[in-house]
Design a protein around this motif. Structure first.
Motif, PDB file in Angstrom:
ATOM      1  N   LYS A  57       8.081   9.104   6.326  1.00  0.00           N
ATOM      2  CA  LYS A  57       7.110   8.759   5.270  1.00  0.00           C
ATOM      3  C   LYS A  57       6.781   7.265   5.361  1.00  0.00           C
ATOM      4  N   PHE A  58       7.826   6.473   5.587  1.00  0.00           N
ATOM      5  CA  PHE A  58       7.614   5.027   5.683  1.00  0.00           C
ATOM      6  C   PHE A  58       6.698   4.675   6.860  1.00  0.00           C
ATOM      7  N   SER A  59       6.966   5.308   8.002  1.00  0.00           N
ATOM      8  CA  SER A  59       6.187   4.941   9.201  1.00  0.00           C
ATOM      9  C   SER A  59       4.711   5.336   9.064  1.00  0.00           C
ATOM     10  N   GLU A  60       4.450   6.332   8.231  1.00  0.00           N
ATOM     11  CA  GLU A  60       3.053   6.749   8.047  1.00  0.00           C
ATOM     12  C   GLU A  60       2.411   6.116   6.814  1.00  0.00           C
ATOM     13  N   GLY A  61       3.149   5.159   6.201  1.00  0.00           N
ATOM     14  CA  GLY A  61       2.706   4.701   4.875  1.00  0.00           C
ATOM     15  C   GLY A  61       1.865   3.454   4.827  1.00  0.00           C
TER      16      GLY A  61
ATOM     17  N   LYS B 231      -2.258   0.287  -0.779  1.00  0.00           N
ATOM     18  CA  LYS B 231      -2.836   0.738  -2.042  1.00  0.00           C
ATOM     19  C   LYS B 231      -2.001   0.283  -3.237  1.00  0.00           C
ATOM     20  N   ILE B 232      -0.679   0.394  -3.090  1.00  0.00           N
ATOM     21  CA  ILE B 232       0.157   0.027  -4.241  1.00  0.00           C
ATOM     22  C   ILE B 232       0.482  -1.465  -4.272  1.00  0.00           C
ATOM     23  N   GLY B 233      -0.028  -2.210  -3.286  1.00  0.00           N
ATOM     24  CA  GLY B 233       0.136  -3.668  -3.291  1.00  0.00           C
ATOM     25  C   GLY B 233       1.526  -4.126  -2.945  1.00  0.00           C
TER      26      GLY B 233
END
Ligand SMILES: Nc1ncnc2c1ncn2[C@@H]1O[C@H](COP(=O)(O)OP(=O)(O)OP(=O)(O)O)[C@@H](O)[C@H]1O
Ligand SMILES: [Mg+2]
Length: 527
Positions: free
Chosen positions: A226-230, A236-238
């Motif tokens: 999830k992290f690598s694709e985030g 978006k969440i700054g």
């Protein structure tokens, strides 16, 4: 016959041209020659329908290779192996693999959305023969892209972007991962200065070979994925695109192995940061800036690296003491400040390293701390946001054992598994110890003998644990009895003391009591 005539005419024409050229170069004044060359090339450009773009190897700072050049090099590597006739082979340092690229002055053609383009690799060698300390910077290499002017928009708008992206992907696929460690700061300056030294990262651990509860393992893997694709999500969440993991647990439970498995899973470089050799907070920041993205920064045994729990409090207490005395010698104070500077990285420096403003440069980075004693750490250090995920590496459970049995003995099930499962529930043994017992020590050992030796070790560990537990209980009992005895003694002593005091004073309650006793005695006798 016609062919021979043609060749004869051609050679005489070339000969004539050569003579004209030589006459031009020797007899024409230089400024007239320059003028003529300028206008001729202008004339040529007028009807020459092709556009050329040059991509030099170095831009800006002398020793910084251009990212664009590197991306083109990777992109052309794939084209070169199939299309170019002259190739250059380079071995990657510390490895056996070959990297093929197009040789100097060689050309490859490419096609993009119907447009034809030509890439050439070129080199300019300066005419001066002066000696240089930096010979590699004397040669200037560059790639040249040639295409028809009709395709100007397509090439400058879309194609070059496509080459960059493709090149980066290929470079990532071919890259060798590295394991870095920080150098002491006296290596940081001068020619060939480096803050980090590296070797090729070749640890074989993977999540398949890592023994831990399957559910927990899956959770860690999903988290990493999830992290690598985030990238977009973090934007978006700054939040800076980074994630902190805290691995804690007893020695030999697989914390370091987990880091290697993570690096292999993510295809990241590893920066193993030795905090004790970092002089101060600003050095720590410089090290951080010098790490690349797609990397894992590791600080092992964080509780041993620094006195993180006490440093803040101690420093404060010292200051308070000094203030109380109100007579701090300035010279002494300065010396003390220098000393504290020398001793270096503080808790706040480390906190800033993890999530200060500088921590955002680079992106796509994972920071991992490991510790054997999670309770010792300052809560500020491991709060979520800094160490986002806490992973406990614990003693070997049956599921973890099955992974090890499969890895070490190629055994998926065995009649002895039941006994082992029961024993593992009753005793604490680290995966490191289980692995050591499972490993065949000679060619005569079979899976059966290895499993039996593990059972023996588990039984011994169980007995040892029971013996230790009994010892602890006995010790506690003894201590409680001693405390009870000491209490009794203290009370008796107190009583004796107060009686003695009362007697000495001859007044008070004791005196009155004694008087009353006497009266009772007398009256009783009288009655
Ligand atoms: N969970 C595990 N899965 C597979 N192998 C393991 C595991 N735990 C330990 N081992 C084996 O034991 C060895 C030691 O493990 P490792 O160095 O990862 O422990 P650690 O938790 O980092 O210990 P320390 O706290 O002392 O640094 C490894 O080389 C590995 O072979
Ligand atoms: Mg370790």
């Amino acid at each position: 016959m016609i062919m021979r005539d043609l060749l004869m005419h051609l050679s005489s024409a070339v000969g004539g041209l050569m003579i004209i050229l030589t006459l031009f170069q020797t007899h024409f004044p230089p400024h007239l020659r320059d003028l003529l060359e300028k206008y001729t090339s202008k004339l040529v450009r007028l009807w020459y329908p092709y556009i050329q773009i040059t991509f030099p190897e170095y831009t800006g700072e002398r020793l910084k290779k251009s990212d664009v050049y590197i991306a083109i090099q990777s992109y052309l590597t794939e084209k070169a192996t199939t299309r170019a006739k002259k190739l250059r082979a380079d071995t990657l340092k510390d490895s056996q693999s070959l990297i093929l690229s197009i040789d100097d002055n060689e050309e490859v053609t490419d096609e993009f959305q119907g447009a034809k383009l030509w890439w050439s690799s070129n080199k300019i060698v300066p005419r001066s023969m002066s000696m240089s300390f930096y010979p590699e910077t004397e040669e200037r290499r560059f790639y040249r892209l040639t295409f028809h002017k009709h395709h100007r928009d397509l090439i400058t708008g879309t194609y070059i972007k496509h080459v960059m992206n493709e090149g980066k992907t290929i470079a990532l696929k071919n890259r060798q991962r590295k394991l870095f460690t920080n150098n002491p700061s006296n290596n940081w300056y001068g020619y060939k200065s480096t803050k980090w030294s590296h070797v090729v990262f070749e640890h074989p651990a993977t999540f398949d070979t890592l023994a831990m509860e399957p559910k927990k393992k899956q959770e860690v893997m999903s988290d990493l994925k999830k992290f690598s694709e985030g990238k977009e999500y973090y934007k978006k969440i700054g939040k800076a695109w980074k994630r902190g993991y805290l691995l804690y647990g007893p020695p030999g439970t697989g914390k370091s192995t987990m880091i290697a498995a993570m690096a292999n899973f993510m295809n990241y470089d590893v920066y193993d940061l030795e905090l004790t050799t970092v002089k101060d907070n600003s050095e720590l920041r410089k090290l951080l800036i010098d790490t690349s993205s797609k990397s894992i920064i590791v600080i092992e045994d964080i509780d041993c690296s620094l006195d993180l729990t006490g440093q803040r409090k101690k420093a404060k207490k010292k200051d308070d003491d000094e203030d109380e005395k109100g007579k701090g010698d300035p010279a002494k104070k300065m010396k003390k400040e220098e000393e504290t500077k020398e001793s270096k990285v503080t808790l706040s420096g480390l906190l800033n390293f993890i999530d200060g403003i500088w921590s955002a440069c680079g992106g796509e980075r994972i920071i991992i701390f490991t510790t054997n004693f999670v309770d010792k750490l300052d809560p500020a250090l491991i709060r979520r946001g800094r160490m986002d995920k806490h992973i406990e590496m614990s003693y070997c459970c049956f599921e973890a054992f099955k992974v090890l049995a499969n890895n070490y003995l190629d055994v998926e099930s065995h009649p002895l598994f039941g006994t082992i499962e029961a024993l593992l529930k009753e005793t604490n043994m680290t995966p490191a110890d289980v692995a050591e017992n499972l490993m065949p020590k000679s060619i005569t050992e079979t899976p059966d003998t290895c499993l039996r030796s593990l059972i023996k070790a588990l039984e011994e560990a169980k007995e040892e644990a029971a013996r230790k537990k009994a010892e602890v209980v006995e010790e506690a009992k003894k201590k409680a009895e001693e405390e009870e005895e000491a209490k009794k003694k203290a009370k008796a002593k107190d009583d004796a003391k107060s009686i003695k005091e009362a007697k000495e004073n001859g007044v008070g309650a004791y005196g009155k009591l004694e008087e009353e006793k006497e009266n009772v005695k007398e009256n009783g006798v009288k009655n």
